[in-house]
Motif scaffolding. Structure first.
Motif, short mmCIF file in Angstrom:
data_model
loop_
_atom_site.label_atom_id
_atom_site.label_comp_id
_atom_site.label_asym_id
_atom_site.label_seq_id
_atom_site.Cartn_x
_atom_site.Cartn_y
_atom_site.Cartn_z
N PRO A 1 -5.09 97.90 69.06
CA PRO A 1 -4.70 99.28 69.26
C PRO A 1 -5.79 100.30 68.92
CG PRO A 1 -3.90 98.57 67.13
CD PRO A 1 -4.65 97.39 67.74
N THR A 2 -7.02 99.84 68.58
CA THR A 2 -8.08 100.83 68.35
C THR A 2 -8.31 101.61 69.65
OG1 THR A 2 -9.10 99.37 66.74
CG2 THR A 2 -10.48 101.12 67.62
N ALA B 1 2.76 105.24 70.53
CA ALA B 1 2.14 106.28 69.71
C ALA B 1 0.66 106.46 70.02
CB ALA B 1 2.32 105.95 68.22
N LEU B 2 0.05 105.46 70.67
CA LEU B 2 -1.39 105.57 70.97
C LEU B 2 -1.67 106.71 71.96
CD1 LEU B 2 -2.51 101.84 71.29
CD2 LEU B 2 -2.81 103.39 69.34
N SER B 3 -0.67 107.09 72.75
CA SER B 3 -0.88 108.21 73.70
C SER B 3 -1.26 109.47 72.95
CB SER B 3 0.39 108.47 74.50
OG SER B 3 0.69 107.35 75.26
N PRO C 1 -2.37 100.06 79.94
CA PRO C 1 -0.92 100.30 80.10
C PRO C 1 -0.08 99.34 79.24
CG PRO C 1 -2.03 100.31 82.24
CD PRO C 1 -3.04 99.84 81.24
N ALA C 2 -0.55 98.09 79.11
CA ALA C 2 0.20 97.12 78.29
C ALA C 2 0.15 97.52 76.82
CB ALA C 2 -0.38 95.72 78.49
N ALA C 3 -1.04 97.90 76.33
CA ALA C 3 -1.17 98.31 74.93
C ALA C 3 -0.31 99.55 74.65
CB ALA C 3 -2.64 98.58 74.58
N LEU C 4 -0.29 100.49 75.61
CA LEU C 4 0.51 101.72 75.42
C LEU C 4 2.01 101.41 75.48
CD1 LEU C 4 -1.49 104.40 77.47
CD2 LEU C 4 -1.39 104.10 74.99
#
Ligand SMILES: C[C@](O)(CO)[C@H](O)COP(=O)(O)OP(=O)(O)OC[C@H]1O[C@@H](n2ccc(N)nc2=O)[C@H](O)[C@@H]1O
Ligand SMILES: Nc1ncnc2c1ncn2[C@@H]1O[C@H](COP(=O)(O)OP(=O)(O)OP(=O)(O)O)[C@@H](O)[C@H]1O
Length: 307
Positions: free
Chosen positions: A261-262, A238-240, A230-233
Motif C-alpha cells: 500500500p505504499t 483509504a489510499l485514494s 485498482p486492486a490495491a485501492l
C-alpha cells in the motif's frame, strides 16, 4: 566445512515500479508482466558473520513485522547458496531494515539479494552475476532486480531483466501506510476485477522508456502506470485520500507502488519532494512520508573485514 571468519555488510535499495503492466494469470498462478523497475535511495543493510547456527536478527522501526525464522528471504537466500555449494550455513544474518515491510517496495526481496551477495563474499565463492541472478529468480520475482538496481524492464513474471538507461535523477516521496498488503492477495484481486474481460498481453510503453532515458520528470509523470492500482485501492480504499493529498501538495504524479500500500509521488526537484513529504505527513493520510532519489545502485558490498 569452511571456517572463514570476518564480516560482510551489503546495502540494497528499494524499488518503485514506474510501469507495471499485468497480463492474464498463467497456469502456474503467476502473471506475465512488463515491469519497469527503478531502484530508489531507501536501503536495507544485511550484515553476515560466522555463527554456531543460522540465526537472523532485525533492527528498525518495522522490525517487529519481519519473520526471524527460515521463511525470511535472507535466510532462504543463505540456505539456497549453501546448498548449491555444499556449505554448512552457520551464519548470523542481521538486517538493518529501513524499507517499509509488505509495502510494495521489495523489502524482503532486497534482503534476499543482499544476503546472497554477502554470503557469497563471506564464503569466498566468487559466483558470477549470472549464477547469483539465477538463484535470485528462484527466491522471488522481484529479487533479481534488487541485485542489479538502477532501472530495468522485467518480463516473464518480472525476473527476466533488461537494464535500462536513465538520463538523470528523479525525486520521489513515498507515503507509508499503517498496515501492509499481501502481494498474492493483490494479484488475486486483480484477477477478480479482470474476470470476464480481455486482458491484453503486457507491453512496456515506449514513451515511458524515453522519459527515463532523457531524465525528463514531467514526461515520466505523464506515463506512469500501475495495473495493480485498482486492486490495491479496492482492498485499501483509504489510499485514494493519500494519492489526492500528494497531488494537492504539488506532486507531478501519484501512484501506488507495486502491490501497495505504499504510494509514490514524483516531484520536479529535491526541494519539491521535501515539501510534498511534509504536507503528506501533516495530512494524516499516511503513517510516514519519505523523500528519496532514483536511480540507486543495486546490492553493494559496503564493508568486508578480513578473516
Ligand atoms: C508486485 C511486484 O512487486 C512488482 O514488482 C512483483 O510482481 C511481486 O514480486 P514478489 O513479491 O517477488 O513476488 P513472488 O514472491 O515471486 O510471488 C508472490 C506471489 O505474487 C503473485 N505474483 C507474483 C509475481 C507475478 N509476476 N505474478 C504473480 O501473480 C503470485 O501469487 C505469487 O505466488
Ligand atoms: N527479510 C524480510 N523482510 C520483510 N519481510 C519479509 C522478509 N522475509 C520474509 N518476509 C515476509 O514477506 C512479506 C512481504 O514483505 P515485503 O516487505 O517483501 O513485501 P513487499 O515489499 O510488498 O514485496 P514486493 O514489493 O516484492 O511484492 C512480509 O509480510 C513477511 O511476512
Amino acid at each position: 566445512m569452511r571456517t572463514e571468519q570476518g564480516r560482510v555488510r551489503v546495502r540494497v535499495p528499494a524499488k518503485v515500479n514506474v510501469q507495471l503492466a499485468v497480463g492474464a494469470a498463467r497456469p502456474d498462478g503467476f502473471h506475465d508482466l512488463a515491469n519497469v523497475f527503478l531502484a530508489v535511495g531507501l536501503h536495507d543493510e544485511i550484515t553476515v558473520t560466522p555463527a554456531d547456527e543460522l540465526r537472523i536478527t532485525c533492527a528498525g522501526p518495522d522490525a517487529g513485522q519481519v519473520p526471524l525464522d527460515r521463511t525470511n528471504l535472507a535466510a532462504r537466500a543463505a540456505l539456497a547458496l549453501a546448498e548449491r555449494h555444499g556449505i554448512d550455513p552457520r551464519v548470523h544474518l542481521h538486517i538493518d531494515k529501513d524499507i517499509p515491510v509488505a509495502g510494495g517496495m521489495a523489502g524482503g526481496s532486497a534482503d534476499g539479494a543482499g544476503a546472497l551477495l554477502a554470503c557469497d563474499a563471506l564464503w569466498s565463492l566468487g559466483s558470477t552475476r549470472e549464477e547469483l541472478l539465477a538463484l535470485c529468480a528462484e527466491l522471488g520475482s522481484d529479487v533479481p532486480f534488487s541485485l542489479i538496481g538502477g532501472a530495468a524492464l522485467g518480463t516473464g513474471r518480472g525476473e527476466l531483466l533488461t537494464p535500462l538507461d536513465v538520463g538523470g535523477d528523479f525525486h520521489w516521496v513515498f507515503a507509508v501506510a499503517d498496515a501492509g498488503l499481501s502481494t498474492p492477495t493483490v494479484f488475486r484481486e486483480f484477477d477478480r476485477l479482470a474476470a470476464h474481460t480481455d486482458v491484453p498481453p503486457p507491453a512496456a510503453d515506449p514513451a515511458l522508456l524515453d522519459a527515463l532515458r532523457t531524465g525528463d520528470a514531467t514526461a515520466l509523470a505523464a506515463t506512469l502506470g500501475n495495473d495493480l492500482q485498482p486492486a490495491a485501492l479496492a482492498l485499501r480504499p483509504a489510499l485514494s485520500a493519500t494519492l489526492a493529498a500528494g497531488t494537492a501538495a504539488g506532486a507531478l504524479a501519484a501512484l501506488v507502488s507495486g502491490s501497495g500500500p505504499t504510494t509514490a509521488f514524483l516531484a520536479k526537484t529535491a526541494d519539491d519532494a521535501e515539501r510534498v513529504a511534509r504536507t503528506l505527513l501533516a495530512s494524516g493520510t499516511c503513517r510516514t512520508a519519505r523523500a528519496a532519489t532514483s536511480p540507486a545502485a543495486g546490492a553493494t558490498v559496503v564493508e568486508r573485514t578480513a578473516p
